[in-house]
Design an enzyme around this catalytic site. Structure first.
Site, PDB file in Angstrom:
ATOM      1  N   LYS A  52     -39.923 -23.697  60.864  1.00 20.36           N
ATOM      2  CA  LYS A  52     -39.512 -24.627  61.920  1.00 20.36           C
ATOM      3  C   LYS A  52     -38.907 -25.834  61.210  1.00 20.36           C
ATOM      4  O   LYS A  52     -39.615 -26.770  60.803  1.00 20.36           O
ATOM      5  CB  LYS A  52     -40.728 -25.051  62.757  1.00 20.36           C
ATOM      6  CG  LYS A  52     -40.427 -26.014  63.898  1.00 20.36           C
ATOM      7  CD  LYS A  52     -39.952 -25.296  65.132  1.00 20.36           C
ATOM      8  CE  LYS A  52     -39.848 -26.257  66.319  1.00 20.36           C
ATOM      9  NZ  LYS A  52     -39.306 -25.592  67.512  1.00 20.36           N
ATOM     10  N   ASP A  76     -46.318 -25.975  67.423  1.00 17.70           N
ATOM     11  CA  ASP A  76     -45.432 -24.814  67.288  1.00 17.70           C
ATOM     12  C   ASP A  76     -45.332 -24.376  65.825  1.00 17.70           C
ATOM     13  O   ASP A  76     -45.402 -23.181  65.506  1.00 17.70           O
ATOM     14  CB  ASP A  76     -44.032 -25.153  67.815  1.00 17.70           C
ATOM     15  CG  ASP A  76     -43.993 -25.316  69.319  1.00 17.70           C
ATOM     16  OD1 ASP A  76     -44.954 -24.896  69.988  1.00 17.70           O
ATOM     17  OD2 ASP A  76     -43.002 -25.869  69.831  1.00 17.70           O
ATOM     18  N   GLU A 139     -36.959 -20.908  63.582  1.00 16.85           N
ATOM     19  CA  GLU A 139     -36.966 -21.289  64.997  1.00 16.85           C
ATOM     20  C   GLU A 139     -36.286 -22.635  65.173  1.00 16.85           C
ATOM     21  O   GLU A 139     -36.645 -23.625  64.523  1.00 16.85           O
ATOM     22  CB  GLU A 139     -38.395 -21.369  65.542  1.00 16.85           C
ATOM     23  CG  GLU A 139     -38.431 -21.724  67.020  1.00 16.85           C
ATOM     24  CD  GLU A 139     -39.813 -22.106  67.512  1.00 16.85           C
ATOM     25  OE1 GLU A 139     -39.888 -22.852  68.511  1.00 16.85           O
ATOM     26  OE2 GLU A 139     -40.806 -21.673  66.892  1.00 16.85           O
ATOM     27  N   GLY A 140     -35.312 -22.677  66.062  1.00 15.66           N
ATOM     28  CA  GLY A 140     -34.639 -23.927  66.359  1.00 15.66           C
ATOM     29  C   GLY A 140     -35.503 -24.845  67.206  1.00 15.66           C
ATOM     30  O   GLY A 140     -36.712 -24.637  67.375  1.00 15.66           O
ATOM     31  N   GLY A 142     -35.317 -26.851  71.059  1.00 14.10           N
ATOM     32  CA  GLY A 142     -34.523 -26.957  72.278  1.00 14.10           C
ATOM     33  C   GLY A 142     -33.512 -25.828  72.369  1.00 14.10           C
ATOM     34  O   GLY A 142     -33.810 -24.670  72.081  1.00 14.10           O
ATOM     35  N   PRO A 238     -43.676 -10.989  80.179  1.00 13.62           N
ATOM     36  CA  PRO A 238     -44.145 -11.389  81.515  1.00 13.62           C
ATOM     37  C   PRO A 238     -44.831 -12.741  81.494  1.00 13.62           C
ATOM     38  O   PRO A 238     -45.237 -13.240  80.424  1.00 13.62           O
ATOM     39  CB  PRO A 238     -45.133 -10.272  81.885  1.00 13.62           C
ATOM     40  CG  PRO A 238     -45.617  -9.754  80.569  1.00 13.62           C
ATOM     41  CD  PRO A 238     -44.453  -9.876  79.627  1.00 13.62           C
TER      42      PRO A 238
END
Length: 275
Positions: A52, A76, A139-140, A142, A238
């Site tokens: 990240k 995160d 992972e970006g 936004g 889901p």
């Protein structure tokens, strides 16, 4: 720090993979999908590492790898660290951490820690090199065009990482949060990603509301239109009620809750790693 050890390789070597996870907006499930992909890849036998590059919204706390040395940590990024099979210090998973949960370029300005594309790219490459994984996930923050300063965005970072190392091409996966407006957001994101010349491997739908009106109609439309552009639907995650937790959870409780949801989501994503 809990990690899942990949099984011993008994067959041909797994082809190295590099993924960049972006989304149609903030809070659409990028980290849930990222952790699930790391879990599925680890079970498939990969040595996995999640990165990240920039996280905004951090808590001053002791990280799992440095309990005696508090630092700014993001839930995160902690989740990516937990699901990476290659053990690295927290700062390797999240080299830039800002306290305020706001746009990264604004947080950088407030903390007088400006972000520069070249420096951020090099820090990311160093983290990836030090991990030595054959499954690298970035992972970006936004959406695709979230700025890091007035000249560059995270899209520029993805392109720079893709071009800066002698590795497999970077595969972009778009996470689409299913809610009103998601069709427009998804189609705009697809155009923007392809305009940078990167490979858009596919998209993953994530249900954000248990009672979204005409959710299936939105899903069907995007599936058909994007398949015409040879962008497959890789999975549909889901709605998970466990993620609708109170806002007053501790950061560790939040990570534990997200980890449980990620393990559930990883089951169907295992199909991405079957030959």
């Amino acid at each position: 720090m809990t990690h899942t050890t990949p099984p011993s390789a008994t067959g041909p070597a797994l082809p190295p993979r590099r993924l960049f996870i972006t989304g149609t907006d903030t809070d659409v499930g990028k980290t849930l999908v990222s952790a699930a992909l790391l879990a599925a890849a680890t079970r498939a036998g990969y040595r996995t590492f999640g990165l990240k590059p920039v996280a905004a919204g951090c808590t001053w706390m002791a990280s799992p790898d440095q309990p005696q040395q508090p630092q700014w940590c993001n839930d995160d990024a902690l989740l990516l660290q937990r699901f990476s099979s290659v053990e690295q210090p927290y700062t390797s998973h999240n080299p830039v951490a800002f306290q305020a949960a706001i746009a990264p370029h604004i947080a950088a300005r407030q903390e007088q820690r400006p972000l520069h594309l070249d420096q951020l790219t090099q820090v990311c490459i160093n983290s990836l090199d030090n991990a030595g994984a054959n499954f690298e996930l970035i992972e970006g923050a936004g959406g695709w065009l979230v700025p890091i300063n007035t000249s560059h965005s995270l899209a520029d970072l993805a392109v720079a990482i893709d071009r800066s190392a002698d590795r497999q091409p970077l595969e972009v996966i778009l996470v689409v949060g299913l809610r009103l407006g998601c069709i427009n957001h998804a189609l705009l994101s697809v155009e923007a990603i392809r305009a940078r010349g990167l490979t858009l491997t596919g998209w993953i739908a994530n249900s954000l509301n248990p009672s979204m009106v005409v959710e299936q109609d939105n899903l069907d439309y995007l599936t058909e239109v994007l398949s015409q552009q040879r962008i497959p639907l890789l999975d549909h995650v889901p709605y998970q009620s466990t993620l609708a937790s109170p806002d007053d959870l501790s950061i560790q409780q939040a990570v534990d809750t997200k980890a449980e949801a990620a393990m559930m989501a990883s089951q169907s994503l295992a199909a991405m790693f079957r030959e």
